[in-house]
Enzyme design. Structure first.
Site, PDB file in Angstrom:
ATOM      1  N   HIS A 113      -3.621  -2.793   3.257  1.00 44.36           N
ATOM      2  CA  HIS A 113      -2.933  -2.476   4.503  1.00 44.36           C
ATOM      3  C   HIS A 113      -2.593  -3.756   5.271  1.00 44.36           C
ATOM      4  O   HIS A 113      -1.480  -3.918   5.796  1.00 44.36           O
ATOM      5  CB  HIS A 113      -3.811  -1.585   5.379  1.00 44.36           C
ATOM      6  CG  HIS A 113      -3.627  -0.124   5.127  1.00 44.36           C
ATOM      7  ND1 HIS A 113      -4.325   0.541   4.161  1.00 44.36           N
ATOM      8  CD2 HIS A 113      -2.830   0.799   5.718  1.00 44.36           C
ATOM      9  CE1 HIS A 113      -3.952   1.818   4.162  1.00 44.36           C
ATOM     10  NE2 HIS A 113      -3.052   1.999   5.082  1.00 44.36           N
TER      11      HIS A 113
ATOM     12  N   GLN B 114       0.095   3.848  18.079  1.00 41.41           N
ATOM     13  CA  GLN B 114       0.228   2.585  17.355  1.00 41.41           C
ATOM     14  C   GLN B 114       1.698   2.191  17.188  1.00 41.41           C
ATOM     15  O   GLN B 114       2.039   1.003  17.240  1.00 41.41           O
ATOM     16  CB  GLN B 114      -0.426   2.723  15.979  1.00 41.41           C
ATOM     17  CG  GLN B 114      -0.371   1.478  15.113  1.00 41.41           C
ATOM     18  CD  GLN B 114      -0.812   1.777  13.688  1.00 41.41           C
ATOM     19  OE1 GLN B 114      -0.052   2.295  12.876  1.00 41.41           O
ATOM     20  NE2 GLN B 114      -2.058   1.468  13.385  1.00 41.41           N
TER      21      GLN B 114
ATOM     22  N   HIS C 111     -10.414  -2.802   9.177  1.00 36.49           N
ATOM     23  CA  HIS C 111      -9.456  -1.949   9.878  1.00 36.49           C
ATOM     24  C   HIS C 111      -8.975  -2.599  11.175  1.00 36.49           C
ATOM     25  O   HIS C 111      -7.787  -2.536  11.519  1.00 36.49           O
ATOM     26  CB  HIS C 111     -10.084  -0.586  10.161  1.00 36.49           C
ATOM     27  CG  HIS C 111     -10.670   0.060   8.948  1.00 36.49           C
ATOM     28  ND1 HIS C 111      -9.949   0.266   7.795  1.00 36.49           N
ATOM     29  CD2 HIS C 111     -11.923   0.525   8.690  1.00 36.49           C
ATOM     30  CE1 HIS C 111     -10.715   0.831   6.884  1.00 36.49           C
ATOM     31  NE2 HIS C 111     -11.922   0.993   7.400  1.00 36.49           N
ATOM     32  N   LEU C 112      -9.872  -3.236  11.900  1.00 35.15           N
ATOM     33  CA  LEU C 112      -9.472  -3.914  13.128  1.00 35.15           C
ATOM     34  C   LEU C 112      -8.552  -5.090  12.813  1.00 35.15           C
ATOM     35  O   LEU C 112      -7.587  -5.349  13.542  1.00 35.15           O
ATOM     36  CB  LEU C 112     -10.706  -4.390  13.896  1.00 35.15           C
ATOM     37  CG  LEU C 112     -10.455  -4.996  15.280  1.00 35.15           C
ATOM     38  CD1 LEU C 112      -9.661  -4.050  16.169  1.00 35.15           C
ATOM     39  CD2 LEU C 112     -11.781  -5.376  15.942  1.00 35.15           C
ATOM     40  N   ALA C 113      -8.817  -5.789  11.719  1.00 35.98           N
ATOM     41  CA  ALA C 113      -7.946  -6.893  11.314  1.00 35.98           C
ATOM     42  C   ALA C 113      -6.524  -6.401  11.076  1.00 35.98           C
ATOM     43  O   ALA C 113      -5.538  -7.038  11.498  1.00 35.98           O
ATOM     44  CB  ALA C 113      -8.499  -7.549  10.051  1.00 35.98           C
ATOM     45  N   ASP C 114      -6.406  -5.276  10.419  1.00 32.73           N
ATOM     46  CA  ASP C 114      -5.090  -4.686  10.143  1.00 32.73           C
ATOM     47  C   ASP C 114      -4.355  -4.344  11.445  1.00 32.73           C
ATOM     48  O   ASP C 114      -3.176  -4.660  11.617  1.00 32.73           O
ATOM     49  CB  ASP C 114      -5.306  -3.441   9.283  1.00 32.73           C
ATOM     50  CG  ASP C 114      -4.046  -2.637   9.070  1.00 32.73           C
ATOM     51  OD1 ASP C 114      -2.956  -3.224   9.045  1.00 32.73           O
ATOM     52  OD2 ASP C 114      -4.149  -1.407   8.935  1.00 32.73           O
ATOM     53  N   GLN C 115      -5.080  -3.727  12.385  1.00 33.98           N
ATOM     54  CA  GLN C 115      -4.465  -3.317  13.645  1.00 33.98           C
ATOM     55  C   GLN C 115      -4.127  -4.516  14.526  1.00 33.98           C
ATOM     56  O   GLN C 115      -3.118  -4.528  15.236  1.00 33.98           O
ATOM     57  CB  GLN C 115      -5.418  -2.392  14.402  1.00 33.98           C
ATOM     58  CG  GLN C 115      -5.847  -1.155  13.652  1.00 33.98           C
ATOM     59  CD  GLN C 115      -4.722  -0.158  13.482  1.00 33.98           C
ATOM     60  OE1 GLN C 115      -4.023   0.146  14.437  1.00 33.98           O
ATOM     61  NE2 GLN C 115      -4.537   0.342  12.287  1.00 33.98           N
TER      62      GLN C 115
ATOM     63  N   GLU D 130       0.817  -1.223   0.000  1.00 34.20           N
ATOM     64  CA  GLU D 130       0.000   0.000   0.000  1.00 34.20           C
ATOM     65  C   GLU D 130       0.844   1.263   0.000  1.00 34.20           C
ATOM     66  O   GLU D 130       0.338   2.357  -0.241  1.00 34.20           O
ATOM     67  CB  GLU D 130      -0.988  -0.011   1.180  1.00 34.20           C
ATOM     68  CG  GLU D 130      -0.365  -0.191   2.544  1.00 34.20           C
ATOM     69  CD  GLU D 130       0.036   1.126   3.175  1.00 34.20           C
ATOM     70  OE1 GLU D 130      -0.531   2.168   2.816  1.00 34.20           O
ATOM     71  OE2 GLU D 130       0.930   1.102   4.019  1.00 34.20           O
TER      72      GLU D 130
END
Length: 345
Positions: free
Chosen positions: A313, A100, A283-287, A10
């Site tokens: 991402h 993060q 988004h939660l999967a990425d984090q 990305e």
């Protein structure tokens, strides 16, 4: 030394943040070139430079290239230090992205830490404070770690000026991986619209459009009046509580975008998640991937989770993680969307 090409995948700031976090944790020097090469303004912006400086601070690192606009960075970490820290961005850049960067390292430090953050707390294209506090932090606690957050003042783009505090406690017995195949039994589902220095009519229109799109009742829709010195700003947030996972989705009002468009965009994202039975949204999967990989690495036990969408991402994050840690990350379509497995190499 680990060398990363910032134009891969990305091609944004995620490569920098994950690279810095894992460089600190593993003690391996990091060199990144072509930082954020796929962005309209490549190189280090203020929020990315804040991430670099925060990593330098908590790990006693030596670093070359830490300057605005720099597309090359050479980072040599020292020893991670628990303690009290304050990191500020002199703009509306996301201070949640600074958190993060340092959180994974501080979760593996030799004691608790307290981190004061200043900057943007509710930013487009970044995790909001609400997302971190309601969705991400509870999962971190399931790994055995302590993560508690407090919001003192919201910071919207372009004014910024938000303030939040994170209290971080490493897991006493080490991070414990867990499987998350399903989100569990449904709990409270609702939306709130924060308006600060913005007419309340905007909030009403957004919530009415969102409620109609999701077929929600009025008692699931809440207007929150922000303080005048927090604005101007408008954040529309949906919180979906389940017994295993809480998901948070957000959209932000901006000049030239009508309220109904903001609501329509958010409703589509929420529907895509609810129409699946995956544990996590994109988004939660990425984090989550980085924390789970650390738990697998430290424990030697495999784990997996499901998500309804696999983003660039997430794939880029997986690639960077496998450069540093002896883990194997695989993904495959499943009835719930995608299953992501993390196993010791």
């Amino acid at each position: 030394m680990i060398e990363l090409d910032g134009s891969e995948g990305e091609g944004g700031g995620q490569i920098l943040r994950t690279g810095l976090a894992l460089s600190m944790i593993t003690g391996r020097p990091l060199r990144i070139h072509r930082i954020r090469a796929k962005r309209s303004k490549p190189g280090l912006m203020r929020q990315h430079l804040a991430c670099v400086n925060a990593a330098i601070d908590i790990s006693h690192a030596q670093c070359a290239g830490a300057a605005l606009g720099s597309q090359e960075l050479h980072f040599v970490p020292g020893v991670i230090r628990a303690g009290d820290y304050r990191f500020a961005i002199a703009s509306a850049g996301s201070c949640m992205l600074v958190l993060q960067t340092v959180l994974p390292a501080l979760l593996l430090a030799d004691g608790p830490s307290r981190v004061e953050l200043q900057g943007g707390t509710h930013n487009p294209l970044a995790p909001s404070f609400d997302f971190v506090a309601r969705a991400y932090a509870p999962l971190a606690r399931k790994l055995g770690a302590g993560l508690d957050l407090e919001l003192s003042r919201r910071g919207f783009y372009p004014a910024g000026g938000g303030a939040a505090t994170a209290c971080i406690t490493p897991a006493a017995g080490g991070l414990i991986p867990l499987d998350l195949a399903q989100r569990g039994q449904a709990g409270t589902h609702g939306a709130e619209c924060v308006v600060a220095g913005v007419p309340r009519s905007v909030a009403r229109r957004e919530l009415e459009a969102l409620g109609a799109a999701l077929d929600w009742s009025a008692d699931q829709l809440l207007i929150v009046d922000g303080r005048q010195n927090e604005g101007p700003g408008n954040a529309l947030t949906v919180t979906l509580e389940h017994s295993e996972v809480t998901e948070v989705f957000a959209a932000f009002g901006a000049k030239g975008i009508i309220a109904e468009t903001v609501a329509k965009t958010l409703a589509a994202e929420v529907r895509a998640y609810l129409d699946s039975d995956a544990a996590m949204g994109p988004h939660l999967a990425d984090q989550w991937l980085l924390l789970l990989a650390l738990a697998v690495w430290k424990s030697g036990a495999p784990a997996y989770f499901t998500c309804n969408e696999l983003t660039a991402h997430t794939l880029t994050n997986a690639s960077v993680i496998q450069r540093f840690l002896p883990v194997v990350i695989r993904n495959a379509p499943c009835s719930r969307g995608y299953r992501i497995d993390v196993a010791p190499a």
